[in-house]
Design a protein around this motif. Structure first.
Motif, PDB file in Angstrom:
ATOM      1  N   ARG A  63       0.834  -1.208   0.000  1.00 40.48           N
ATOM      2  CA  ARG A  63       0.000   0.000   0.000  1.00 40.48           C
ATOM      3  C   ARG A  63       0.869   1.258   0.000  1.00 40.48           C
ATOM      4  NH1 ARG A  63      -2.644  -3.030   3.896  1.00 40.48           N
ATOM      5  NH2 ARG A  63      -2.030  -1.599   5.576  1.00 40.48           N
ATOM      6  N   THR A  64       2.003   1.199   0.682  1.00 41.12           N
ATOM      7  CA  THR A  64       2.929   2.334   0.685  1.00 41.12           C
ATOM      8  C   THR A  64       3.463   2.593  -0.718  1.00 41.12           C
ATOM      9  OG1 THR A  64       3.600   1.861   2.971  1.00 41.12           O
ATOM     10  CG2 THR A  64       5.083   3.234   1.659  1.00 41.12           C
ATOM     11  N   GLU A  66       2.032   1.741  -3.516  1.00 42.52           N
ATOM     12  CA  GLU A  66       0.920   2.232  -4.315  1.00 42.52           C
ATOM     13  C   GLU A  66       0.744   3.742  -4.132  1.00 42.52           C
ATOM     14  OE1 GLU A  66      -1.080   1.119  -6.523  1.00 42.52           O
ATOM     15  OE2 GLU A  66      -1.262  -1.068  -6.368  1.00 42.52           O
ATOM     16  N   CYS A  67       0.814   4.189  -2.895  1.00 44.06           N
ATOM     17  CA  CYS A  67       0.676   5.628  -2.602  1.00 44.06           C
ATOM     18  C   CYS A  67       1.808   6.424  -3.241  1.00 44.06           C
ATOM     19  CB  CYS A  67       0.654   5.860  -1.095  1.00 44.06           C
ATOM     20  SG  CYS A  67      -0.833   5.264  -0.265  1.00 44.06           S
ATOM     21  N   GLN A  70       1.249   6.881  -6.953  1.00 42.44           N
ATOM     22  CA  GLN A  70       0.275   7.913  -7.266  1.00 42.44           C
ATOM     23  C   GLN A  70       0.853   9.315  -7.087  1.00 42.44           C
ATOM     24  OE1 GLN A  70      -3.023   6.922  -4.757  1.00 42.44           O
ATOM     25  NE2 GLN A  70      -3.436   4.993  -5.792  1.00 42.44           N
ATOM     26  N   LEU A  71       1.628   9.508  -6.017  1.00 47.20           N
ATOM     27  CA  LEU A  71       2.240  10.819  -5.781  1.00 47.20           C
ATOM     28  C   LEU A  71       3.309  11.126  -6.821  1.00 47.20           C
ATOM     29  CD1 LEU A  71       2.592  10.752  -1.876  1.00 47.20           C
ATOM     30  CD2 LEU A  71       0.903  11.995  -3.232  1.00 47.20           C
ATOM     31  N   VAL A  86       4.120   9.261   4.313  1.00 48.30           N
ATOM     32  CA  VAL A  86       3.284   8.217   3.701  1.00 48.30           C
ATOM     33  C   VAL A  86       3.339   6.937   4.531  1.00 48.30           C
ATOM     34  CG1 VAL A  86       3.046   6.697   1.695  1.00 48.30           C
ATOM     35  CG2 VAL A  86       3.427   9.146   1.364  1.00 48.30           C
ATOM     36  N   VAL A  90       0.104   5.104   6.292  1.00 48.06           N
ATOM     37  CA  VAL A  90      -0.239   3.711   6.007  1.00 48.06           C
ATOM     38  C   VAL A  90      -0.309   2.910   7.307  1.00 48.06           C
ATOM     39  CG1 VAL A  90       0.565   1.571   4.921  1.00 48.06           C
ATOM     40  CG2 VAL A  90       0.654   3.720   3.647  1.00 48.06           C
ATOM     41  N   GLU A  95      -4.240   5.713   4.542  1.00 45.37           N
ATOM     42  CA  GLU A  95      -3.665   5.971   3.219  1.00 45.37           C
ATOM     43  C   GLU A  95      -4.701   6.475   2.221  1.00 45.37           C
ATOM     44  OE1 GLU A  95      -4.430   1.454   3.430  1.00 45.37           O
ATOM     45  OE2 GLU A  95      -3.676   3.044   4.735  1.00 45.37           O
ATOM     46  N   LEU A  98      -4.576  10.102   1.411  1.00 47.63           N
ATOM     47  CA  LEU A  98      -3.474  10.596   0.589  1.00 47.63           C
ATOM     48  C   LEU A  98      -3.872  10.798  -0.867  1.00 47.63           C
ATOM     49  CD1 LEU A  98      -0.629   8.306   2.008  1.00 47.63           C
ATOM     50  CD2 LEU A  98      -0.971  10.731   2.481  1.00 47.63           C
ATOM     51  N   LEU A  99      -4.996  10.219  -1.270  1.00 49.66           N
ATOM     52  CA  LEU A  99      -5.423  10.347  -2.659  1.00 49.66           C
ATOM     53  C   LEU A  99      -5.668  11.805  -3.039  1.00 49.66           C
ATOM     54  CD1 LEU A  99      -7.916   7.336  -2.901  1.00 49.66           C
ATOM     55  CD2 LEU A  99      -5.563   7.436  -3.738  1.00 49.66           C
ATOM     56  N   SER A 102      -2.683  13.833  -4.636  1.00 51.42           N
ATOM     57  CA  SER A 102      -2.110  13.495  -5.931  1.00 51.42           C
ATOM     58  C   SER A 102      -2.120  14.673  -6.897  1.00 51.42           C
ATOM     59  CB  SER A 102      -2.865  12.310  -6.541  1.00 51.42           C
ATOM     60  OG  SER A 102      -2.729  11.164  -5.727  1.00 51.42           O
TER      61      SER A 102
END
Length: 348
Positions: A63-64, A66-67, A70-71, A86, A90, A95, A98-99, A102
């Protein structure tokens, strides 16, 4: 062996996630106890593989990544402080928040650099400025209180939402006083407003800033010069407000005119007022904080976007001050018990 896969669009995107000299990947491996490597998929796409012995840690590491992917899609690189932020989000299961980071460009500097909120706390602060007339931004050093306020002011000026930007702050420092500095008024207040100047230079460029000052589109003034004025069609930034007295804060808040917005920033842990004098900022938040159209945003140490050591320094000082307050309270209780035992009451 537990495995997680994060597909990326290209080797360049993968490189952004891994960071310079694979710093980001190594940090994630160290924190979660996993192994991270780059691999090519059968369809020719690039991918990041995360492996480990534990389902939870592999899931968190995935998941980290993935974030970060995106960033990275909206930036040139991922600073260490952002990586640490981040990871913490998570770990807390936040998380999803955090979207919103972006793609949240506030404005573009003269060098083409996009200015964005880098933490969820900063995003909420920017939203508060958009949606309210008076905004209190309170928090520790390095959280972007002043810089983001200036960025929003420049954005409002460029979009003709206001016709001028007004910058002010109390001329109170632990050192030389305003009157002892050489030169005219502008020269005297320059040292006190340097953080605001730095932000304006970065966002507007020096020449554009100078032209706007000459046209009085940008105005810099000590807080004392605000008395008696009505500030219409303006974006007003009151910096270092923790150093204002209660009377000064009331005076400033009642200067607001038609089609104006005021952002008041300060750090209540770094007050330079004389010992025993209550900050007007803390008093104002209690008095007007619940009024519609007024927002109070409190930053935390997690919103620090300077060097990661700044965050640790803030946490260490906060821990020390709380412990000192606890010891002081215990000492006062002991003195009170002693007086009661000796005199039979607690009166002075």
């Amino acid at each position: 062996m537990i495995r997680g896969i994060v597909k990326t669009c290209s080797p360049e995107d993968t490189a952004k996630v891994f960071g310079s000299f694979d710093f980001n990947a190594r940090m994630i491996e160290k924190v979660f106890g996993v192994c991270i490597r780059n691999r090519s998929e059968e369809d020719g796409s690039d991918a990041i593989e995360i492996t480990g012995e534990d389902t939870d840690t592999v899931g968190a590491a995935t998941r980290t990544v993935e974030c970060l992917k995106q960033l990275a899609a909206y930036s040139d690189g991922i600073p260490e402080q952002t990586l640490r932020y981040v990871i913490d989000m998570v770990k807390d299961g936040r998380e999803g928040e955090l979207l919103d980071l972006s793609d949240n460009c506030i404005c573009i500097t003269t060098k083409g650099k996009p200015i964005k909120a880098r933490t969820v706390g900063q995003k909420y602060y920017v939203d508060a400025i958009k949606n309210n007339t008076v905004i209190f931004g309170i928090g520790p050093a390095g959280t972007g209180k002043t810089f983001l306020a200036v960025a929003m002011a420049v954005k409002a000026l460029r979009e003709k939402q206001v016709s001028r930007i007004i910058l002010t702050r109390p001329a109170i420092e632990a050192g030389e006083k305003l009157g002892f500095l050489p030169g005219d008024l502008q020269s005297k207040i320059d040292p006190y407003l340097r953080p605001l100047y730095d932000a304006l230079f970065e966002l507007m460029g020096y020449e554009s800033y100078q032209r706007n000052v000459e046209k009085q589109i940008i105005e810099i003034a000590p807080l004392a010069y605000m008395r008696g004025r009505t500030l219409d069609d303006s974006f007003i930034i009151f910096d270092e407000a923790q150093n204002a007295t209660g009377e000064q804060m009331k005076m400033f808040l009642t200067r607001l005119g038609t089609n104006s917005k005021a952002v008041i920033t300060g750090d209540l842990t770094q007050t330079d007022l004389p010992y025993g004098q209550v900050s007007g900022l803390s008093t104002a938040v209690k008095i007007v904080g619940d009024i519609e159209g007024i927002a109070v945003h409190r930053f935390t140490d997690r919103d620090v976007v300077r060097h990661h050591l700044v965050q640790k320094i803030i946490v260490a000082y906060d821990r020390y001050e709380k412990e000192a307050a606890r010891r002081h309270a215990e000492h006062s209780d002991e003195k009170q018990k002693f007086r009661y035992k000796k005199y039979g009451d607690t009166k002075q």
